[in-house]
Design an enzyme around this catalytic site. Structure first.
Site, PDB file in Angstrom:
ATOM      1  CG  HIS A 137     -20.276  53.446 -19.250  1.00  0.00           C
ATOM      2  ND1 HIS A 137     -21.378  52.744 -19.698  1.00  0.00           N
ATOM      3  CD2 HIS A 137     -19.239  53.024 -20.001  1.00  0.00           C
ATOM      4  CE1 HIS A 137     -21.014  51.955 -20.685  1.00  0.00           C
ATOM      5  NE2 HIS A 137     -19.714  52.097 -20.893  1.00  0.00           N
ATOM      6  CB  CYS A 158     -18.026  48.893 -22.162  1.00  0.00           C
ATOM      7  SG  CYS A 158     -18.228  50.504 -22.859  1.00  0.00           S
ATOM      8  CG  ASP A 183     -23.856  53.740 -17.999  1.00  0.00           C
ATOM      9  OD1 ASP A 183     -23.630  54.547 -18.922  1.00  0.00           O
ATOM     10  OD2 ASP A 183     -23.369  52.594 -17.965  1.00  0.00           O
TER      11      ASP A 183
END
Lengths: 87, 252
Positions: free
Chosen positions: B216, B122, B184
């Site tokens: 994600h 991330c 994502d």
């Protein structure tokens, strides 16, 4: 999403956390990954006293739908309260 | 066959010599073992970050996961992460400094084989890309769905994050593995394509893997985003990538 997109509001009031009541002066609001709620993204609200330690925080992680329901409930309560008490 | 590891919190001098906390997990034994720095995501130095450290340690790596919000503590990792967000996040220079210090820590351990990789998730994926471009001593980097590598809106650049990592691609000094979900929103598939284009343009060693049906953070076993098939395959690719680039002794 992992963004830094964050809203902040200066607030006046109190919140109750694990150590009891505390004065809070800042609300931080963002829609991103939760820490605890089993959701991909959540509407997160941190109520803090900015001058206190990191642990002086009351946190909420809500689904988007429930956050909107909360907003509606707050508006409704304020309107009803204003009718009843003035303000 | 006997297996063992030691996992514990340590402190080390980070960026500017500040003492920061880190979670260390390493196999028992004399080594030599390659090292991996685990770069946590924006929600902080959490339980999942520790699980990743132990997972890689179980695969034979000496792992260090620095607490990038250490300076904002003390407190529980979620409270400290909330404070980091409220203050606008940590500065890129500081994060890169902490990652560099973690690499040096691992490389100077007596059981090190001299090779150290990094992996980030991330926002940590973005940090991994950034550190691989800015630090000369990374041997292999893994970017898992790092958002913000490409910055399309210049107003998103800040004093703490003044440069889009993509603009440093020419300086990338090690092989890069990228893991992405095609569903994502940050990074989008288009941004992943453009990152790959930049890597190709600069002649960098990289491999990108894109997964259908995944969005994600699809490694997170405690989240609805978890995709067991895609995650298992991608973890295998991470292992093969590190085995290829970190198992041979330094200098080879």
């Amino acid at each position: 999403m992992c963004t830094h997109i964050t809203e902040q509001a200066a607030i006046v009031g109190s919140a109750k956390g694990p150590d009891g009541w505390m004065t809070v002066d800042t609300a931080t609001v963002y829609y991103d990954h939760p820490y605890h709620a089993p959701l991909e993204h959540s509407l997160n609200i941190d109520l803090v006293n900015a001058s206190e330690g990191a642990g002086s925080r009351v946190a909420l992680e809500l689904s988007a739908e429930s956050a909107r329901a909360l907003v509606r409930a707050i508006h409704a309560a304020l309107e009803q309260g204003a009718d009843a008490h003035g303000g | 066959m006997y297996e063992g590891m030691i996992a514990e919190t340590i402190s080390l001098p980070g960026h500017n010599g500040d003492h920061i906390l880190a979670y260390s997990a390493r196999p028992l034994g004399n080594g030599p073992a390659p090292g991996v720095v685990v770069i946590h995501h924006m929600p902080g130095w959490d339980e999942w970050t520790r699980e990743v450290a132990r997972k890689l340690a179980a695969r034979g790596y000496a792992v260090l996961a620095p607490h990038l919000y250490s300076r904002l503590g003390p407190g529980s990792p979620d409270d400290v992460a909330a404070r980091a967000r409220a203050s606008g996040g940590v500065a890129d220079d500081q994060v890169v400094g902490d990652i560099g210090a973690s690499i040096r820590y691992l490389r100077t351990q007596p059981s090190s084989n001299g090779r150290v990789g990094i992996i980030g998730f991330c926002s940590g994926g973005r940090h991994a890309y950034l550190a691989a471009c800015r630090l000369p001593d990374v041997d292999a980097a893994v970017d898992c769905w790092g958002g913000g590598v490409i910055v399309d809106d210049p107003s998103q650049l800040t004093e703490r994050g003044p440069v889009a990592p993509i603009d440093l691609t020419a300086q990338l000094g090690c092989p890069l593995l990228g893991i992405f979900g095609n569903e994502d929103g940050n990074p989008t598939p288009d941004q992943v394509d453009r990152t790959e284009e930049a890597l190709r343009h600069h002649g960098k060693a990289y491999e990108f893997h894109r997964y259908d049906g995944a969005g994600h953070g699809f490694f997170a076993v405690d989240r609805p985003a978890y995709r067991p098939h895609q995650a298992t395959d991608a973890w295998g690719k991470v292992s093969r990538f590190y085995d290829q680039h970190l198992r041979s002794p330094a200098g080879d």
